[in-house]
Motif scaffolding. Structure first.
Motif, mmCIF file in Angstrom:
data_model
loop_
_atom_site.group_PDB
_atom_site.id
_atom_site.type_symbol
_atom_site.label_atom_id
_atom_site.label_comp_id
_atom_site.label_asym_id
_atom_site.label_seq_id
_atom_site.Cartn_x
_atom_site.Cartn_y
_atom_site.Cartn_z
ATOM 1 N N LEU A 1 -12.160 -3.866 3.287
ATOM 2 C CA LEU A 1 -11.937 -2.434 2.960
ATOM 3 C C LEU A 1 -11.317 -1.829 1.932
ATOM 4 O O LEU A 1 -12.014 -0.894 1.203
ATOM 5 N N MET A 2 -10.392 -2.679 1.602
ATOM 6 C CA MET A 2 -9.672 -2.267 0.324
ATOM 7 C C MET A 2 -10.593 -2.375 -0.816
ATOM 8 O O MET A 2 -10.614 -1.870 -2.008
ATOM 9 N N ALA A 3 -11.356 -3.864 -0.936
ATOM 10 C CA ALA A 3 -11.864 -4.308 -2.098
ATOM 11 C C ALA A 3 -13.023 -3.101 -2.373
ATOM 12 O O ALA A 3 -13.765 -2.893 -3.279
ATOM 13 N N ARG A 4 -13.591 -2.543 -1.214
ATOM 14 C CA ARG A 4 -14.971 -1.771 -1.203
ATOM 15 C C ARG A 4 -14.274 -0.225 -2.106
ATOM 16 O O ARG A 4 -15.048 0.208 -2.696
ATOM 17 N N ASP B 1 -16.386 -10.132 -4.805
ATOM 18 C CA ASP B 1 -15.531 -11.229 -5.045
ATOM 19 C C ASP B 1 -14.638 -11.563 -3.812
ATOM 20 O O ASP B 1 -14.400 -12.519 -3.594
ATOM 21 N N THR B 2 -14.509 -10.625 -3.025
ATOM 22 C CA THR B 2 -13.698 -10.875 -1.943
ATOM 23 C C THR B 2 -14.365 -11.444 -0.803
ATOM 24 O O THR B 2 -14.064 -12.371 -0.051
ATOM 25 N N ILE B 3 -15.835 -11.143 -0.466
ATOM 26 C CA ILE B 3 -16.517 -11.856 0.162
ATOM 27 C C ILE B 3 -16.921 -13.289 -0.201
ATOM 28 O O ILE B 3 -16.622 -13.947 0.669
ATOM 29 N N GLY C 1 -14.032 -0.889 -5.740
ATOM 30 C CA GLY C 1 -15.149 -1.319 -6.866
ATOM 31 C C GLY C 1 -15.921 -2.388 -6.320
ATOM 32 O O GLY C 1 -15.581 -3.213 -5.439
ATOM 33 N N GLU C 2 -17.442 -2.243 -6.672
ATOM 34 C CA GLU C 2 -18.318 -3.290 -6.244
ATOM 35 C C GLU C 2 -17.988 -4.733 -6.608
ATOM 36 O O GLU C 2 -18.051 -5.654 -6.071
ATOM 37 N N LYS C 3 -17.258 -4.889 -7.810
ATOM 38 C CA LYS C 3 -16.907 -6.489 -8.297
ATOM 39 C C LYS C 3 -15.844 -6.845 -7.423
ATOM 40 O O LYS C 3 -15.786 -7.928 -6.907
ATOM 41 N N LEU D 1 0.701 -1.172 -0.065
ATOM 42 C CA LEU D 1 -0.050 -0.169 0.066
ATOM 43 C C LEU D 1 0.874 1.244 -0.042
ATOM 44 O O LEU D 1 0.446 2.327 -0.627
ATOM 45 N N ILE D 2 2.011 1.255 0.634
ATOM 46 C CA ILE D 2 2.951 2.509 0.781
ATOM 47 C C ILE D 2 3.354 2.779 -0.735
ATOM 48 O O ILE D 2 3.566 3.869 -1.241
ATOM 49 N N ALA D 3 3.570 1.382 -1.565
ATOM 50 C CA ALA D 3 4.098 1.662 -2.752
ATOM 51 C C ALA D 3 2.892 2.029 -3.630
ATOM 52 O O ALA D 3 3.133 2.159 -5.131
ATOM 53 N N GLY D 4 1.840 2.071 -3.337
ATOM 54 C CA GLY D 4 0.568 2.517 -4.121
ATOM 55 C C GLY D 4 0.106 1.376 -4.881
ATOM 56 O O GLY D 4 -0.743 1.521 -5.906
ATOM 57 N N LYS D 5 0.267 -0.052 -4.792
ATOM 58 C CA LYS D 5 -0.011 -1.288 -5.454
ATOM 59 C C LYS D 5 -1.341 -1.719 -4.620
ATOM 60 O O LYS D 5 -1.216 -2.540 -4.086
ATOM 61 N N GLN D 6 -2.554 -1.117 -4.811
ATOM 62 C CA GLN D 6 -3.758 -1.493 -4.250
ATOM 63 C C GLN D 6 -4.359 -2.883 -4.567
ATOM 64 O O GLN D 6 -4.534 -3.510 -3.673
ATOM 65 N N LYS D 7 -4.286 -3.324 -5.886
ATOM 66 C CA LYS D 7 -4.709 -4.622 -6.329
ATOM 67 C C LYS D 7 -3.659 -5.686 -5.619
ATOM 68 O O LYS D 7 -4.233 -6.723 -5.336
#
Length: 431
Positions: free
Chosen positions: A260-263, A272-274, A266-268, A237-243
């Motif tokens: 939290l990150m998945a929300r 998918d995370t749930i 985006g919705e998909k 996350l510090i490197a900006g690599k959210q996915k």
């Protein structure tokens, strides 16, 4: 002979099925005028002196608030059993008539644990917890229900210390009392006591309880593995690599952070995370897994083992006999069937878009794999399936009747009577 009820016809013969039909009507009656209609018809039938129905009439009048009618029925019963008097005490309690409840209790020559539980509950639910506790202590016999009732009543009244005292004195600690007290301690902020109680519960659980737990949850990461995952997610996350951070959180089962990150992404990503969480945390067939997948819109995944379900064909209703849904796996199907009542209950109590397809397929599996026609039909009714004319592809012709296995005899008087009772329940339930 037609009854007074609209759209409802029932036999007045002396068969056991007729008796059970009257009983079902009384148990489900909540309206006094309808209850009196049922009573009037029973009084004209061969069952007018039946003690089973008489007890149900006492119970029905009590629920509907007519204690005088309930008392009149009780007094008409020849040699009434304890059960009848216990029901009368409960009827007085519902009407908040503690004086007559106590007179009935005092006038009983013999009492059982249910009698004591009834009078204790009557006082406690009408705001007299101290009196209820006094009567509880006088009871010569206390079963598990007695202890559960008194502890639960104390908790409802905010008397946590009293509940804890009773729990400590219980000869056998039941899971009902343990759960109620543990929840109450946690809600009141008594975290140390709650933690101590939880540790005692873990120590006292037998092998069967832990075996049940192993059928619920998958293997979870250790604390050290969770810390390592948290460090890796932070670095990404510090490197900006959210996915990439999301994938690391998912792989390490750091689900709070992952959701939290998945929300945010985006919705998909979120749904998918749930679904991923449900499949990694819970064993196939466990009701929480089922509901979590439905929340995520992953209906097909319910009947698929804990693998990536992205390529699974969407569930389609499958009439019996038919092949399994595309992608369904044996472990998931068996898991759903093993706990089908709990799975059906959790879906019915927490409806989601499209869940009727899953409920229908659960019914199909019960019919196809377990030959449980009644269970299958319960699922179809919960899913609001339509009744169909006879055909080999029809799901629901007559309730509880297997028209595929017995095409010539499935239309029995019992099956027709079940349809009549169901039809009446639908009419009165929607009125």
């Amino acid at each position: 002979m037609a009854l007074l009820f609209p759209n409802f016809v029932i036999s007045t013969d002396t068969s056991e099925d007729c008796l059970l039909s009257w009983g079902a009507l009384l148990k489900n009656c909540r309206d006094l005028s309808q209850g009196r209609q049922i009573h009037a018809r029973i009084a004209q039938s061969e069952h007018r002196r039946n003690k089973y129905l008489a007890n149900l009439l006492v119970q029905m009048y009590g629920k509907c608030g007519s204690v005088d009618d309930a008392r009149a029925i009780l007094e008409s019963i020849e040699n009434p059993k304890l059960f009848s008097s216990n029901i009368m005490i409960q009827a007085y309690a519902q009407a908040k008539d503690l004086n007559r409840a106590r007179r009935t209790f005092d006038g009983m020559l013999r009492r059982d644990a249910s009698t004591w539980n009834s009078i204790v509950t009557a006082y406690a639910e009408n705001g007299h917890l101290d009196k209820a506790r006094e009567i509880f202590e006088l009871a010569p016999e206390k079963n598990e229900i007695s202890w559960n009732v008194m502890i639960t009543l104390c908790i409802r009244s905010g008397k946590i210390a009293s509940a804890k005292d009773l729990f400590d004195r219980m000869p056998v600690k039941t899971i009902v009392a343990q759960t109620a007290l543990l929840t109450a301690l946690a809600r009141k902020g008594h975290l140390e006591e709650a933690e101590a109680l939880f540790e005692n519960i873990k120590e006292e659980r037998d092998v069967e309880s832990w075996a049940f737990g192993s059928r619920c949850l998958q293997t979870t990461p250790t604390e050290q593995q969770m810390q390592a995952t948290a460090f890796e997610v932070k670095r990404l996350l510090i490197a900006g690599k959210q996915k990439e951070a999301l994938r690391a959180a998912q792989d390490g089962q750091l689900w709070g952070c992952a959701l939290l990150m998945a929300r945010q992404l985006g919705e998909k990503f979120y749904t998918d995370t749930i679904a991923d969480m449900a499949q990694r945390q819970f064993q196939p067939g466990f009701p929480l897994r089922t509901l979590t997948l439905l929340y995520a819109g992953q209906h097909a995944g319910v009947f698929v083992g804990n693998t990536n379900s992205s390529n699974v064909t969407a569930l389609q209703p499958q009439p019996v006999p038919a092949s399994a849904v595309d992608g369904a796996t044996q472990d998931a199907v068996e898991g759903m069937l093993e706990e089908w009542q709990e799975n059906l209950a959790i879906m019915a109590a927490n409806r989601t878009n499209g869940d009727e397809r899953v409920i229908m397929h659960l019914g199909d599996c019960l019919w196809r794999h377990r030959d449980e026609i009644c269970g299958a039909h319960i699922c179809y009714l919960v899913a609001n399936a339509s009744f169909e004319p006879f055909s080999t592809s029809a799901r629901l012709c007559l309730i509880g009747a297997d028209h595929c296995k017995y095409p010539r005899t499935y239309a029995s008087p019992e099956a027709i009577q079940r349809m009549e009772v169901y039809g009446f329940a639908r009419v009165t339930g929607n009125s």
